[in-house]
Scaffold this active site. Structure first.
Site, PDB file in Angstrom:
ATOM      1  N   TYR A  54       0.851  -1.195   0.000  1.00 50.05           N
ATOM      2  CA  TYR A  54       0.000   0.000   0.000  1.00 50.05           C
ATOM      3  C   TYR A  54       0.881   1.238   0.000  1.00 50.05           C
ATOM      4  CZ  TYR A  54      -5.017   0.239   0.060  1.00 50.05           C
ATOM      5  OH  TYR A  54      -6.319   0.300  -0.339  1.00 50.05           O
ATOM      6  N   GLU A  56      -0.393   4.900  -0.527  1.00 47.95           N
ATOM      7  CA  GLU A  56      -1.160   6.124  -0.784  1.00 47.95           C
ATOM      8  C   GLU A  56      -0.257   7.349  -0.706  1.00 47.95           C
ATOM      9  OE1 GLU A  56      -4.371   6.031   2.035  1.00 47.95           O
ATOM     10  OE2 GLU A  56      -5.781   5.336   0.521  1.00 47.95           O
ATOM     11  N   LYS A 228      -2.818   0.000 -24.771  1.00 47.65           N
ATOM     12  CA  LYS A 228      -3.255  -0.147 -26.163  1.00 47.65           C
ATOM     13  C   LYS A 228      -2.002  -0.161 -27.041  1.00 47.65           C
ATOM     14  CE  LYS A 228      -7.788   1.584 -24.922  1.00 47.65           C
ATOM     15  NZ  LYS A 228      -8.805   2.643 -25.038  1.00 47.65           N
ATOM     16  N   ARG A 234      -2.514  -2.869 -18.302  1.00 41.81           N
ATOM     17  CA  ARG A 234      -3.681  -1.996 -18.228  1.00 41.81           C
ATOM     18  C   ARG A 234      -3.348  -0.888 -17.246  1.00 41.81           C
ATOM     19  NH1 ARG A 234      -7.025  -4.847 -21.080  1.00 41.81           N
ATOM     20  NH2 ARG A 234      -8.439  -3.082 -21.131  1.00 41.81           N
TER      21      ARG A 234
HETATM   22  C1  PLP Z   1      -9.738   3.073 -24.182  1.00 43.58           C
HETATM   23  C2  PLP Z   1      -9.965   4.511 -24.045  1.00 43.58           C
HETATM   24  C3  PLP Z   1     -10.141   5.115 -22.798  1.00 43.58           C
HETATM   25  C4  PLP Z   1     -10.419   4.368 -21.521  1.00 43.58           C
HETATM   26  O1  PLP Z   1      -9.603   3.409 -21.128  1.00 43.58           O
HETATM   27  P1  PLP Z   1     -10.016   2.281 -20.071  1.00 43.58           P
HETATM   28  O2  PLP Z   1      -8.678   1.819 -19.653  1.00 43.58           O
HETATM   29  O3  PLP Z   1     -10.825   1.293 -20.819  1.00 43.58           O
HETATM   30  O4  PLP Z   1     -10.758   2.921 -18.963  1.00 43.58           O
HETATM   31  C5  PLP Z   1     -10.224   6.490 -22.736  1.00 43.58           C
HETATM   32  N1  PLP Z   1     -10.161   7.230 -23.849  1.00 43.58           N
HETATM   33  C6  PLP Z   1     -10.026   6.692 -25.060  1.00 43.58           C
HETATM   34  C7  PLP Z   1      -9.965   7.587 -26.246  1.00 43.58           C
HETATM   35  C8  PLP Z   1      -9.923   5.311 -25.215  1.00 43.58           C
HETATM   36  O5  PLP Z   1      -9.825   4.796 -26.432  1.00 43.58           O
END
Ligand code: PLP
Length: 447
Positions: A54, A56, A228, A234
């Site tokens: 933890y 914070e 992505k 993530r």
């Molecule tokens: C995927 C995405 C998000 C959000 O991401 P999460 O990790 O799914 O919460 C925010 N903005 C855009 C433009 C995205 O493509």
């Protein structure tokens, strides 16, 4: 290699599902443009003992003891993010992209203030003010749109911005096959005194690879996901640019306060370590080549799809993703037939709205596909030609289906369609070809 031996011993049910998913990822083509395969090193950090801690607060200012190594990790991730994107301030604690964006609102707006973002059915993200999102409940959302050609309508944004005087304008999207025109957004935001936030969740990896323009000179704030095209775990990050700090010298502190204690408790330290590793990987020449290959592959895929009779929004792509306009194949609302047929043939895509969609977001008229994950597996333009041909064959194999106009008729019709699909000989043939092909491209964890 068995990566999950302890899970196997302790929890057979979860193990079986993980194993099933692993096989699915290996024996199919992952074409969802927001997905990717992380490196084995990123994966190790996500499964590390750091999850036990933890912490914070921020480095050197924590609410708990025992932070010597956690501070090192978080400071390393911050330094790498600043260097990689060329920004003076970075926060690496957001749990994911959506909480990162909510923190941007918290840092720049008061509840009820006006904000502008791209309408969701036009390719925008939920968190840019779509009506069912908290971002539209707590703030006054004024969406802007794309024109007939699929590009954001800059004239409309000018007009709406002058009329509504937003506090915050978002640029960035989730389903948009064009390069983002950051300079034009900056002109508008500057003219009305708004903060400009560039959400580069989809294109972050392309930006660092030099395969997409960077928003850093134009936006005040840059938010992103890390999982992505950036190919990390993530997670999310928020950066303040030099331009942002010039507009508000406190912007960095405001962002930090919005993330913690504004929205979150303890950061996910295992995730922070994985982000640090991903940022190190993203700074290599190999990653720059990867980012450029993603775009080259998307263009090659677009050409093949067109040659095989499919219509693309924008007639192609300028980035990593494509939107296929399926109205000529199925009429309105046919995205579901294509996405289900392709899934049955081991190709994962998502149904998606197209600009001025004649149907609805639940039964959209297109599919969205992208090349980041396939490019990670080592595929090149010649492979995209094969993939494009399989996609086109899969779509044409079910081209005789039409979404019923009567809402009550849709459910039963789609059930019947799915049953037919299981017996479709062409889909079965494609599946076997795709499976054999996919298996020849190892996942990063197997290398
Ligand atoms: C995927 C995405 C998000 C959000 O991401 P999460 O990790 O799914 O919460 C925010 N903005 C855009 C433009 C995205 O493509």
């Amino acid at each position: 290699m068995n990566l999950y031996e302890h899970i196997k011993k302790e929890d057979k049910e979860v193990f079986d599902s993980i194993e099933g998913e692993q096989k699915r990822q290996k024996e199919g083509l992952e074409l969802i443009p927001s997905e990717n395969y992380t490196s084995a090193a990123v994966m190790e950090a996500m499964g590390s003992i750091l999850t036990n801690k933890y912490s914070e607060g921020y480095a050197k200012k924590r609410y708990y003891g025992g932070q010597e190594f956690i501070d090192q990790i978080e400071l390393l991730a911050i330094e790498r993010a600043k260097k990689l994107f060329g920004v003076p301030h970075a926060n690496v604690q957001p749990y994911s992209g959506s909480p990162a964006n909510l923190a941007v609102y918290l840092a720049t707006c008061n509840p009820g203030d006006t904000v502008m973002g791209l309408n969701l059915p036009d390719g925008g993200h939920l968190t840019h003010g779509w009506k069912v999102s908290a971002t539209a409940m707590f703030y006054k959302s004024v969406p802007y749109h794309v024109s007939e050609d699929g590009r954001v309508d800059i004239d409309e944004i000018w007009q709406l911005a002058k009329e509504h005087k937003p506090k915050l304008i978002w640029t960035g999207a989730t389903a948009y096959p064009f390069v983002y025109e950051y300079e034009k957004f900056a002109e508008i935001a500057d003219a009305v005194g708004a903060f400009l936030a560039a959400d580069i969740a989809h294109v972050a990896g392309l930006v660092v690879a030099g395969a997409h323009p960077s928003p850093v000179a134009h936006a005040h704030i840059v938010s992103t996901t890390t999982h992505k095209t950036l190919r990390g775990p993530r997670g999310g990050m928020i950066m303040a640019t030099a331009k942002g700090l010039a507009k508000d010298a406190e912007l960095g502190q405001k962002i930090d306060k919005a993330v913690f204690p504004g929205l979150q408790g303890g950061p996910h330290d295992h995730q922070t370590a994985a982000i640090a590793i991903a940022l190190k990987e993203a700074a290599t020449p190999e990653f720059a080549a990867y980012g450029k290959q993603i775009v080259a592959n998307a263009k090659a895929l677009a050409e093949t799809l067109k040659k095989n009779g499919l219509k693309l929004v924008a007639n192609g792509t300028e980035n990593h993703l494509l939107l296929v306009d399926l109205v000529p194949v199925f009429g309105p609302g046919g995205g579901i037939f294509a996405s289900e047929a392709l899934e049955a043939a081991h190709m994962t895509v998502n149904k998606n709205t197209i600009p001025k969609d004649p149907s609805s977001p639940f039964y959209p008229s297109g599919i969205r596909l992208g090349t980041p994950a396939l490019t990670t597996r080592g595929m090149k333009e010649s492979d995209m030609k094969k993939v494009g041909e399989w996609i086109a064959r899969g779509v044409h194999a079910v081209a005789s289906y039409k979404l019923p106009e009567a809402k009550e008729a849709r459910g039963p019709y789609i059930e019947k369609f799915k049953a037919d699909l299981a017996a479709n000989a062409e889909i079965k043939t494609i599946r076997e070809e795709v499976r054999a092909f996919s298996k020849t491209f190892p996942l990063p964890e197997e290398e």
